[in-house]
Structures are given as structure tokens and as C-alpha cells.
Design a protein around this motif. Structure first.
Motif, short mmCIF file in Angstrom:
data_model
loop_
_atom_site.label_atom_id
_atom_site.label_comp_id
_atom_site.label_asym_id
_atom_site.label_seq_id
_atom_site.Cartn_x
_atom_site.Cartn_y
_atom_site.Cartn_z
N ARG A 185 0.61 -1.29 0.02
CA ARG A 185 0.18 0.13 0.00
C ARG A 185 0.68 1.04 0.05
O ARG A 185 1.09 2.37 -0.73
CB ARG A 185 -0.91 0.22 1.11
N ARG A 186 2.50 0.91 0.93
CA ARG A 186 2.33 2.90 0.67
C ARG A 186 3.33 2.62 -0.72
O ARG A 186 3.08 3.88 -0.63
CB ARG A 186 3.95 2.56 2.24
N TYR A 187 3.62 2.02 -1.75
CA TYR A 187 4.07 1.60 -2.87
C TYR A 187 2.93 2.99 -3.45
O TYR A 187 3.57 3.32 -4.08
CB TYR A 187 4.83 1.16 -3.33
N LEU A 188 2.05 1.69 -3.48
CA LEU A 188 1.20 2.46 -4.18
C LEU A 188 0.83 4.32 -3.48
O LEU A 188 0.75 4.40 -5.00
CB LEU A 188 -0.57 1.53 -3.86
N GLU A 189 0.22 4.17 -2.74
CA GLU A 189 0.46 5.55 -2.13
C GLU A 189 1.30 6.18 -2.88
O GLU A 189 1.21 7.61 -2.79
CB GLU A 189 0.21 5.63 -0.61
N SER A 190 2.44 6.53 -2.78
CA SER A 190 3.87 7.38 -2.89
C SER A 190 4.02 7.51 -4.53
O SER A 190 3.90 8.40 -4.78
CB SER A 190 4.75 6.52 -2.90
N ARG A 191 3.62 6.29 -5.12
CA ARG A 191 3.50 7.00 -6.80
C ARG A 191 2.60 7.07 -6.86
O ARG A 191 2.59 8.01 -7.79
CB ARG A 191 3.37 5.27 -7.16
N LEU A 192 1.76 7.00 -6.43
CA LEU A 192 0.00 8.22 -6.92
C LEU A 192 0.33 9.22 -6.34
O LEU A 192 -0.36 11.01 -7.62
CB LEU A 192 -1.22 7.26 -6.51
N ALA A 193 0.51 9.46 -5.26
CA ALA A 193 1.33 10.83 -4.87
C ALA A 193 1.67 12.06 -5.86
O ALA A 193 1.82 13.07 -6.32
CB ALA A 193 1.76 11.04 -3.56
N TYR A 194 3.12 11.48 -5.86
CA TYR A 194 4.03 11.14 -7.27
C TYR A 194 3.14 11.51 -8.59
O TYR A 194 3.15 13.10 -9.27
CB TYR A 194 5.00 10.80 -7.60
N ARG A 195 2.68 11.01 -8.84
CA ARG A 195 1.68 10.94 -10.48
C ARG A 195 1.20 12.02 -10.48
O ARG A 195 0.35 13.11 -11.14
CB ARG A 195 1.13 9.72 -10.66
N ILE A 196 -0.10 11.85 -9.12
CA ILE A 196 -0.94 13.30 -9.34
C ILE A 196 0.15 14.68 -9.38
O ILE A 196 -0.41 16.16 -9.90
CB ILE A 196 -1.57 12.68 -7.74
N GLN A 197 1.60 14.57 -8.74
CA GLN A 197 1.44 16.20 -8.55
C GLN A 197 2.28 16.39 -9.77
O GLN A 197 2.10 17.27 -10.44
CB GLN A 197 2.63 16.13 -7.65
N GLU A 198 3.01 15.60 -10.78
CA GLU A 198 3.13 15.37 -11.86
C GLU A 198 2.09 15.87 -13.12
O GLU A 198 2.97 16.99 -13.42
CB GLU A 198 4.15 13.92 -11.81
N LEU A 199 1.21 15.63 -13.44
CA LEU A 199 0.37 15.68 -14.35
C LEU A 199 -0.32 17.16 -13.64
O LEU A 199 -0.35 17.78 -14.53
CB LEU A 199 -0.79 14.42 -13.85
N ALA A 200 -0.34 17.63 -12.31
CA ALA A 200 -0.80 18.53 -12.08
C ALA A 200 0.22 20.18 -12.34
O ALA A 200 -0.32 21.11 -13.11
CB ALA A 200 -1.26 18.73 -10.90
N TYR A 201 1.62 19.53 -11.67
CA TYR A 201 2.89 20.59 -11.59
C TYR A 201 3.53 20.33 -12.49
O TYR A 201 3.87 20.83 -13.64
CB TYR A 201 3.11 20.99 -10.21
N GLY A 202 3.39 19.53 -13.13
CA GLY A 202 4.05 19.11 -14.40
C GLY A 202 5.86 18.30 -13.74
O GLY A 202 5.64 18.18 -12.62
#
Length: 149
Positions: free
Chosen positions: A39-56
Motif C-alpha cells: 500500500r505504501r508503494y501505491l500511495e507514494s507513486r500515486l502522490a508523485y503522479r498526481i503532482q506530476e500531472l498537475a504541476y509538470g
């Protein structure tokens, strides 16, 4: 009036989101099936991806610089690059395992392992040399349990 940024709230919500919903978000954001990681892996990768899509994402110059640094560390060896440095035992560590009444000592090297004076690229190769059968070297030497595998 400035509209508040919804991204921090979305990131905070990941901690309380049920795992099946995290996996659904993964499918939506990555367009692939989620990996079978914790779960921690999923959370961290999702958090990065969300920020990547939002902010570049990272700037191309940054990506190139990181690749250059990586090549300096591992000489361009992709196999070495895939080994997480924080998981591998510290260079010089002695791994001891008794097998069929014989004690075997393996030394962790910067670029692999040494057993009976011979270099090996992986712990699995050492375990195979000792037992004559295929083993996950991390399990064989007790670095992870079968349940954790």
C-alpha cells in the motif's frame, strides 16, 4: 479571490483511501494494472503522479543530469541500477547460513557477493551454488521471509 489548490487535499486523502480505490486510481493515472506492491508503494507513486500531472514533471535537463549521475555510479550497468541501494546489505557485511550441516559465509561486495573466494552477481546465484537448486537468495540467507516475498 484565489481558488485553493485541490492537490494537497487529494494527496492527504490517499492515506485513508481503501486499497481497491487506490488501485482504481492507479489504472486511471498510469493506464496500466497496478503492481502487486504494498500500500505504501501505491500511495507514494500515486502522490508523485498526481503532482506530476498537475504541476509538470522533471525538467529534461534534470532527467539528463540524473541519468548521467546514475551512469557514473553504476558504469551504465542496468542490472546494477535496478538494485535498490537501501535494500542491499552494506558492503563488507558477512551473511552466514548453515546448509546441511555446513556453515557458509558470503561477503557483500560493492558490485555483488563473494563465496569461497569466487565472485557472484546475485545472492540467488550463491544459493544455487550451495544447494544445487534454484532459490531466492534473499530468502535463503534470511534477509526476507517467505511470507514477505
Amino acid at each position: 479571490m484565489k481558488i485553493p489548490d485541490p492537490i494537497p487535499a487529494r494527496l492527504a486523502a490517499l492515506k485513508t483511501t481503501p486499497t481497491p480505490e487506490l488501485k482504481a486510481q492507479w489504472r486511471e493515472l498510469f493506464e496500466t494494472e497496478p503492481p502487486a506492491f504494498n500500500r505504501r508503494y501505491l500511495e507514494s507513486r500515486l502522490a508523485y503522479r498526481i503532482q506530476e500531472l498537475a504541476y509538470g514533471g522533471l525538467k529534461p535537463e534534470t532527467v539528463k543530469r540524473l541519468e548521467t549521475l546514475g551512469e557514473q555510479l553504476d558504469g551504465g550497468n542496468i542490472t546494477l541500477r535496478r538494485i535498490r541501494a537501501d535494500l542491499k546489505p552494506i558492503t563488507g557485511t558477512k551473511l552466514i547460513r548453515e546448509w546441511q550441516g555446513v556453515e557458509h559465509t558470503v561477503t557483500v561486495l560493492a558490485d555483488g557477493y563473494e563465496w569461497q573466494g569466487r565472485p557472484y552477481r546475485s545472492l540467488s546465484a550463491v544459493a544455487r551454488a550451495i544447494t544445487g537448486t534454484r532459490w531466492n537468495g534473499w530468502i535463503f540467507f534470511g534477509l526476507i521471509s517467505r511470507r514477505g516475498a
